[in-house]
Design an enzyme around this catalytic site. Structure first.
Site, PDB file in Angstrom:
ATOM      1  N   GLN A 155       1.189  -1.451   0.012  1.00 38.18           N
ATOM      2  CA  GLN A 155       0.187  -0.274  -0.050  1.00 38.18           C
ATOM      3  C   GLN A 155       0.616   1.292  -0.079  1.00 38.18           C
ATOM      4  O   GLN A 155       1.390   1.400   1.156  1.00 38.18           O
ATOM      5  CB  GLN A 155      -0.604   0.340   0.947  1.00 38.18           C
ATOM      6  CG  GLN A 155      -2.284   1.198   1.272  1.00 38.18           C
ATOM      7  CD  GLN A 155      -2.395   1.154   2.473  1.00 38.18           C
ATOM      8  OE1 GLN A 155      -1.796   1.196   3.721  1.00 38.18           O
ATOM      9  NE2 GLN A 155      -4.004   1.662   2.565  1.00 38.18           N
TER      10      GLN A 155
ATOM     11  N   LYS B  95      -7.252   1.885  -3.952  1.00 41.84           N
ATOM     12  CA  LYS B  95      -8.357   1.783  -2.656  1.00 41.84           C
ATOM     13  C   LYS B  95      -9.225   2.926  -2.360  1.00 41.84           C
ATOM     14  O   LYS B  95      -8.274   3.714  -2.441  1.00 41.84           O
ATOM     15  CB  LYS B  95      -7.082   1.280  -1.759  1.00 41.84           C
ATOM     16  CG  LYS B  95      -8.194   1.644  -0.622  1.00 41.84           C
ATOM     17  CD  LYS B  95      -7.668   0.091   0.259  1.00 41.84           C
ATOM     18  CE  LYS B  95      -8.453   0.418   1.364  1.00 41.84           C
ATOM     19  NZ  LYS B  95      -7.870   0.743   3.072  1.00 41.84           N
TER      20      LYS B  95
ATOM     21  N   HIS C 144     -12.864   2.499   3.590  1.00 44.28           N
ATOM     22  CA  HIS C 144     -11.242   2.468   5.305  1.00 44.28           C
ATOM     23  C   HIS C 144     -11.572   2.038   5.682  1.00 44.28           C
ATOM     24  O   HIS C 144     -12.335   2.180   7.485  1.00 44.28           O
ATOM     25  CB  HIS C 144     -10.413   4.316   5.429  1.00 44.28           C
ATOM     26  CG  HIS C 144     -10.076   4.043   5.711  1.00 44.28           C
ATOM     27  ND1 HIS C 144      -8.442   3.821   4.670  1.00 44.28           N
ATOM     28  CD2 HIS C 144      -8.835   3.876   6.862  1.00 44.28           C
ATOM     29  CE1 HIS C 144      -7.403   3.514   5.198  1.00 44.28           C
ATOM     30  NE2 HIS C 144      -7.743   4.040   6.631  1.00 44.28           N
TER      31      HIS C 144
ATOM     32  N   ASP D 237     -13.138  -4.177   0.643  1.00 49.37           N
ATOM     33  CA  ASP D 237     -12.667  -4.659   1.356  1.00 49.37           C
ATOM     34  C   ASP D 237     -14.348  -3.571   2.619  1.00 49.37           C
ATOM     35  O   ASP D 237     -14.581  -2.683   1.974  1.00 49.37           O
ATOM     36  CB  ASP D 237     -11.664  -4.362   1.815  1.00 49.37           C
ATOM     37  CG  ASP D 237     -11.278  -2.888   2.418  1.00 49.37           C
ATOM     38  OD1 ASP D 237     -11.777  -1.692   1.979  1.00 49.37           O
ATOM     39  OD2 ASP D 237      -9.919  -2.637   3.014  1.00 49.37           O
TER      40      ASP D 237
ATOM     41  N   GLY E  10      -9.689  -6.393   7.822  1.00 43.69           N
ATOM     42  CA  GLY E  10      -8.152  -6.119   8.364  1.00 43.69           C
ATOM     43  C   GLY E  10      -8.704  -5.517  10.021  1.00 43.69           C
ATOM     44  O   GLY E  10      -7.878  -6.874   9.952  1.00 43.69           O
ATOM     45  N   ARG E  11     -10.421  -5.868  10.491  1.00 46.38           N
ATOM     46  CA  ARG E  11      -9.857  -5.705  11.723  1.00 46.38           C
ATOM     47  C   ARG E  11      -9.568  -7.430  12.056  1.00 46.38           C
ATOM     48  O   ARG E  11      -9.544  -7.647  12.954  1.00 46.38           O
ATOM     49  CB  ARG E  11     -11.056  -5.249  12.226  1.00 46.38           C
ATOM     50  CG  ARG E  11     -11.125  -3.742  12.094  1.00 46.38           C
ATOM     51  CD  ARG E  11     -12.381  -3.596  13.346  1.00 46.38           C
ATOM     52  NE  ARG E  11     -12.725  -1.665  13.485  1.00 46.38           N
ATOM     53  CZ  ARG E  11     -12.963  -0.620  11.890  1.00 46.38           C
ATOM     54  NH1 ARG E  11     -13.937  -1.507  11.149  1.00 46.38           N
ATOM     55  NH2 ARG E  11     -13.304   0.031  12.303  1.00 46.38           N
TER      56      ARG E  11
END
Length: 397
Positions: free
Chosen positions: A145, A261, A285, A316, A339-340
């Protein structure tokens, strides 16, 4: 019905697992195991966290259509996106500052992803320098990224380092050019970058230290250097004016595929395709930037329709289960990112915890793929889902 060789078989043979299987159970275990301010940084969202809630709730508005009397042959969940093979269409999202969850940070996640055959998208704000992450899992698949810094030499240095370390795609972070209003972080008073957490890619870069007023990369960080690093990063982290046409400059720096993204609008997707991007990621995000935002899943079908198959569309924000991933693919995604969940897995078990999260997702996704009548991901379509009327929510047989 055979479980032979499956993750379920392994769990049953072991008499259970030390790690939770439900998204809520995993989150609560991480909450117990982490310092409060660290957990709040990872779990928190913008404002009243309505976008975070909307992202997860959006999946509940879709139901999968079950198919019967099929041949029963094993489903193959593997995919290849932009030349990158993956054992399933679930990737590790570029979630930063992983040392808040576990001391081994992104290196542990890299080893887990390598073992499971998942792709790691490394955050710009890692605790571990990108070269060290690559060395931790030399046979893994990795994308980088890119948070475009407000210094061209630093920007080029990061791209050159990623390419030299074997990262195979550049993900331009388009959804974090302004700091979100993150109330949990404000309430705790904890800002990790102030303490040089998450600056692994920067404090290992010579150009960054030139900008900070030092001549070379130091062997260790004194309090004075930590303060200088935090101030410099805050000053140059992102370029304030970044336009689609700037991607041509990035293209001149690298031969790697370029993915943007944070795309939530079909008109922006069309513009970016015209500018020659190689892929898009529909994302808000994870609800960390803009409160009261539209659920990312609601943005996916119109963006996918606007792209029309010209480039891969990834997704995402809100993916928690294998069936969530299946719904997203049916609505137009080529792959999803989490992610989390992987950070929670890291918090409760390090590398083993991340592996548990990935293996559980792959197992559930593969089973759901077969139960909806598919042998591979390629045949998924909107015919596999239908909108669930509000009266059907929460109904059980």
């Amino acid at each position: 019905m055979a479980y032979t060789g499956s993750y379920q078989t392994q769990v049953f043979a072991a008499g259970g697992s030390p790690f939770p299987f439900t998204p809520k159970g995993l989150e609560e275990a991480a909450r117990r195991d982490m310092p409060r301010e660290h957990f709040d940084y990872i779990a928190g969202g913008a404002g009243r966290e309505r976008t975070v809630a909307a992202n997860e709730a959006a999946f509940g508005r879709w139901g999968l259509t079950y198919r019967v009397l099929r041949d029963g042959a094993p489903a193959d969940p593997s995919r290849t996106v932009l030349g990158t093979p993956m054992s399933m269409p679930v990737m590790l999202a570029p979630a930063g500052v992983a040392e808040l969850a576990h001391p081994e940070a992104e290196a542990a996640a890299a080893r887990a992803a390598e073992r499971v055959g998942a792709v790691q998208v490394l955050s710009a704000v890692t605790s571990t320098p990108l070269e060290d992450v690559a060395e931790a899992a030399p046979n893994g698949q990795r994308w980088f990224q890119f948070a475009w810094p407000d210094d061209e030499k630093l920007a080029r240095s990061l791209i050159e380092r990623a390419e030299a370390a074997g990262y195979t795609a550049i993900v331009v972070m388009g959804d974090c050019h302004v700091a979100g209003w993150r109330t949990r972080e404000l309430s705790s008073g904890f800002f990790p970058f102030q303490h040089a957490h998450g600056l692994g890619n920067y404090v290992s870069d010579r150009r960054f230290w030139e900008l900070a007023g030092f001549g070379s990369v130091p062997d260790g960080l004194t309090p004075e250097m930590v303060a200088a690093a935090a101030e410099t990063w805050n000053r140059v982290f992102t370029k304030p004016a970044l336009q689609p046409e700037d991607l041509a400059l990035l293209r001149s720096w690298t031969s790697l595929p370029i993915v943007v993204k944070g795309v939530c609008r079909p008109d922006e997707a069309t513009r970016l395709c015209a500018e020659g991007v190689d892929g898009l990621i529909v994302s808000n995000h994870g609800g960390r930037q803009l409160d009261a935002g539209v659920a990312a899943l609601d943005c996916l079908p119109p963006v996918a329709a606007a792209v029309g198959g010209r480039v891969p569309v990834l997704f995402d924000s809100g993916v928690r289960t294998g069936t969530d991933a299946l719904i997203a693919l049916a609505l137009g995604a080529d792959a999803v990112m989490i992610g989390r969940p992987w950070l929670y897995g890291l918090a409760v078990g390090g590398q083993a915890g991340v592996e548990h999260v990935l293996r559980s997702l792959r197992e559930e996704f593969t089973g759901a793929l077969a139960l909806t009548g598919h042998r591979t991901c390629a045949s998924l379509s909107e015919a596999d889902v239908r909108a669930v009327p509000p009266t059907e929510k929460g109904m059980t047989a």
